[in-house]
Write a protein that holds these residues in place. Structure first.
Motif, PDB file in Angstrom:
ATOM      1  N   PHE A  74       0.801  -1.217   0.000  1.00 45.33           N
ATOM      2  CA  PHE A  74       0.000   0.000   0.000  1.00 45.33           C
ATOM      3  C   PHE A  74       0.838   1.273   0.000  1.00 45.33           C
ATOM      4  N   TYR A  75       2.062   1.217   0.476  1.00 46.48           N
ATOM      5  CA  TYR A  75       2.907   2.403   0.378  1.00 46.48           C
ATOM      6  C   TYR A  75       3.495   2.547  -1.024  1.00 46.48           C
ATOM      7  N   GLN A  76       3.650   1.438  -1.734  1.00 48.47           N
ATOM      8  CA  GLN A  76       4.168   1.506  -3.100  1.00 48.47           C
ATOM      9  C   GLN A  76       3.075   1.771  -4.128  1.00 48.47           C
ATOM     10  N   TRP A  77       1.903   1.168  -3.935  1.00 50.14           N
ATOM     11  CA  TRP A  77       0.885   1.206  -4.982  1.00 50.14           C
ATOM     12  C   TRP A  77      -0.492   1.619  -4.494  1.00 50.14           C
ATOM     13  N   SER A  78      -0.575   2.364  -3.417  1.00 53.46           N
ATOM     14  CA  SER A  78      -1.890   2.672  -2.846  1.00 53.46           C
ATOM     15  C   SER A  78      -2.804   3.379  -3.839  1.00 53.46           C
ATOM     16  N   ASP A  79      -2.248   4.248  -4.691  1.00 51.80           N
ATOM     17  CA  ASP A  79      -3.084   4.965  -5.651  1.00 51.80           C
ATOM     18  C   ASP A  79      -3.603   4.055  -6.755  1.00 51.80           C
ATOM     19  N   GLU A  80      -2.993   2.867  -6.886  1.00 51.91           N
ATOM     20  CA  GLU A  80      -3.404   1.940  -7.938  1.00 51.91           C
ATOM     21  C   GLU A  80      -4.193   0.763  -7.378  1.00 51.91           C
ATOM     22  N   ASN A  81      -4.573   0.864  -6.117  1.00 49.21           N
ATOM     23  CA  ASN A  81      -5.325  -0.217  -5.477  1.00 49.21           C
ATOM     24  C   ASN A  81      -6.810   0.006  -5.747  1.00 49.21           C
ATOM     25  N   ASN A  82      -7.240  -0.300  -6.949  1.00 50.24           N
ATOM     26  CA  ASN A  82      -8.597  -0.001  -7.365  1.00 50.24           C
ATOM     27  C   ASN A  82      -9.405  -1.263  -7.619  1.00 50.24           C
ATOM     28  N   PHE A  83     -10.706  -1.137  -7.407  1.00 50.46           N
ATOM     29  CA  PHE A  83     -11.624  -2.233  -7.715  1.00 50.46           C
ATOM     30  C   PHE A  83     -11.759  -2.311  -9.231  1.00 50.46           C
ATOM     31  N   VAL A  84     -11.501  -3.474  -9.799  1.00 53.71           N
ATOM     32  CA  VAL A  84     -11.502  -3.622 -11.251  1.00 53.71           C
ATOM     33  C   VAL A  84     -12.937  -3.709 -11.766  1.00 53.71           C
ATOM     34  N   ILE A  85     -13.312  -2.754 -12.618  1.00 54.25           N
ATOM     35  CA  ILE A  85     -14.662  -2.752 -13.187  1.00 54.25           C
ATOM     36  C   ILE A  85     -14.633  -2.874 -14.712  1.00 54.25           C
TER      37      ILE A  85
END
Length: 390
Positions: A74-85
């Motif tokens: 989460f510190y490396q990729w928190s902005d990319e931790n998205n629910f895939v739609i």
């Protein structure tokens, strides 16, 4: 809870740098001042902070590696931790990668093919299928889930060495179940993504509800889903869809007593622990697992290699863990095929030495035999045998 988690993070750094004994996540939370006890509201928050990510409760999760693994992601990729739609499906990027080297209807890609056994040795690998077919190769990479390995679905010839089997059995495979509902209308606040439910009697009983009808998701879809893990997942996997649906509707009606909650127009949930190609959802670091023992999970045996999210020490349970582990092993094999002294340069400026991966045939504990003594509360020998008749 947020304050306690920050303290637990700091304590994890201290345990790591000072080489201290690991504990359970529950002990770490307690030491940080968080003790939910029998307060079911606090238990719901407890579940939200830990089980919702790990698929295991704090009592069964390792502290140091649990915190480290979570933070690294989460510190490396928190902005990319998205629910895939994406309506094309989550496997779109996998198909795109495969199209770079596989032709259409390529016979090398064998779908719906069950592996029965894998014979391995210093000269190569032979993979046998349930239909009697087989493949011979100089090297092979097994990317079976921890669940498949633990359930002995594939026979290894010869049997995997004890150090490898101990690591497999020690690690954990979690089950993470999302139960989806779709209604004719949105009966909840469309601007709220998460709703937290505290059951009066059972921890983890349909505790998290997530709306997909709001901005950035499937707007206007009237879809909401709840998540359960572990024992609750196993429980609803064993019962019918109708029973589970009725339980969930009862919870929704308790959460929104001023609304008339009707029967859904659509309803669905998976049963991951019963899928023979998975036997669970993703892995978790258990109490008592050391980095060295996890390395035994990663290590190759002769020309049989292992990869997947479960073999990633830093990113277990996450997609990037599977990606990096697969790339690492593939680079090692490529180096071996190019020459025994080959070195592979990685994206992060590190170098992989090709050849056998490190493994630990013997892993010692922290207590020597002579320390089982009176001073340590062990006055009687564990090897006592007098008085026994058998």
């Amino acid at each position: 809870m947020e304050a306690a988690y920050v303290i637990a993070e700091q304590n994890a750094g201290y345990v790591l740098t000072e080489n201290l004994q690991d504990t359970s996540m529950r002990a770490a939370f307690s030491l940080a001042g968080w003790k939910p006890k029998k307060d079911m509201h606090a238990q719901a928050v407890d579940w939200w902070f830990w089980d919702f990510e790990a698929a295991y409760p704090p009592e069964e999760s390792g502290f140091l590696y649990g915190i480290a693994g979570y933070n690294l992601t989460f510190y490396q990729w928190s902005d990319e931790n998205n629910f895939v739609i994406d309506q094309r499906g989550f496997n779109t990027f996998i198909i795109s990668e495969a199209n770079e080297f596989l032709m259409e209807n390529d016979p090398r890609l064998m779908l719906d093919t069950m592996v029965k056994s894998i014979a391995y040795g210093p000269q190569g690998v032979n993979v046998t299928f349930e239909d009697g077919g087989c493949i011979e190769a100089e090297h092979a990479i097994a990317t079976f889930s921890i669940g498949v390995l633990q359930n002995d679905i594939v026979e290894f010839e010869p049997q995997l060495p004890r150090w490898k089997r101990e690591a497999i059995e020690q690690f954990q495979i979690g089950t993470y179940t999302k139960v989806f509902f779709q209604f004719n209308e949105t009966l909840w606040d469309p601007d709220t993504q998460y709703f937290l439910y505290a059951d009066a009697n059972s921890r983890g009983y349909y505790p998290i509800w997530q709306s997909l009808t709001g901005p950035g998701f499937h707007e206007g879809s009237n879809i909401i889903f709840t998540t359960v893990v572990g024992p609750q997942s196993y429980r609803i996997e064993r019962q019918s869809d109708e029973v589970t649906k009725a339980e969930c509707l009862e919870v929704l009606r308790a959460m929104f007593p001023d609304k008339n909650i009707p029967e859904p127009i659509d309803f669905k949930y998976p049963r991951w622990s019963t899928e023979e190609w998975a036997f669970g959802s993703y892995s978790n670091w258990p109490v008592g697992m050391t980095l060295e023992q996890h390395q035994n999970l990663r290590a190759n045996v002769d020309r049989l290699w292992f990869a997947g999210e479960g073999t990633s020490a830093q990113y277990f349970g996450f997609l990037q863990g599977a990606w990096y582990e697969g790339r690492d092993v593939a680079q090692r094999i490529a180096g071996l095929l190019n020459g025994p002294d080959e070195h592979v340069q990685c994206d992060n400026d590190t170098t992989i030495d090709c050849g056998l991966m490190a493994f630990y045939e013997v892993l010692h504990g922290t207590t020597f035999l002579d320390e089982f003594n009176v001073q340590n509360g062990w006055p009687v020998s564990s090897f006592l045998d007098y008085g026994y008749e058998g």
